[in-house]
Scaffold this motif. Sequence first.
Motif: not given
Length: 98
Positions: A21-45, A55-57
Amino acid sequence: MTTEAVEKLYYRIGEVEAIAGVPAYVLRYWESEFKLLRPKKNPAGQRLYRQRDLDLVRRIKTLLYEERLTLEGAKKRLLAESRRNSEQLELGMREETY
C-alpha cells in the motif's frame, strides 16, 4: 490484486506497491534513504524485491506512518533493530557450539 502476498522468490515494484500500500515513487525514494532496502535489479533494470525487502518495506511504513517517526528516527530504529538481531544470532550460534 489482494493485499496478501503469494509466497514467491521475487516481487516486482508494482506488486510490492499493491501488497504494502505504498506508491512506487515512495518505494524508490525509500531505497535512496534506507541502506538496508536494496532490491536486486534484473538485466532490464526492473527492481526485484525479495521477501525480506517486502518485510522491510512494511516495517518502514509502520515506523513512518503509524509510529510517526521522522526519516532519521526510522533509520536509527532500523539500525538498532538490525544490530540487536545480529547480536542475538551470534549468541544463538555460540550456544549451539557448546
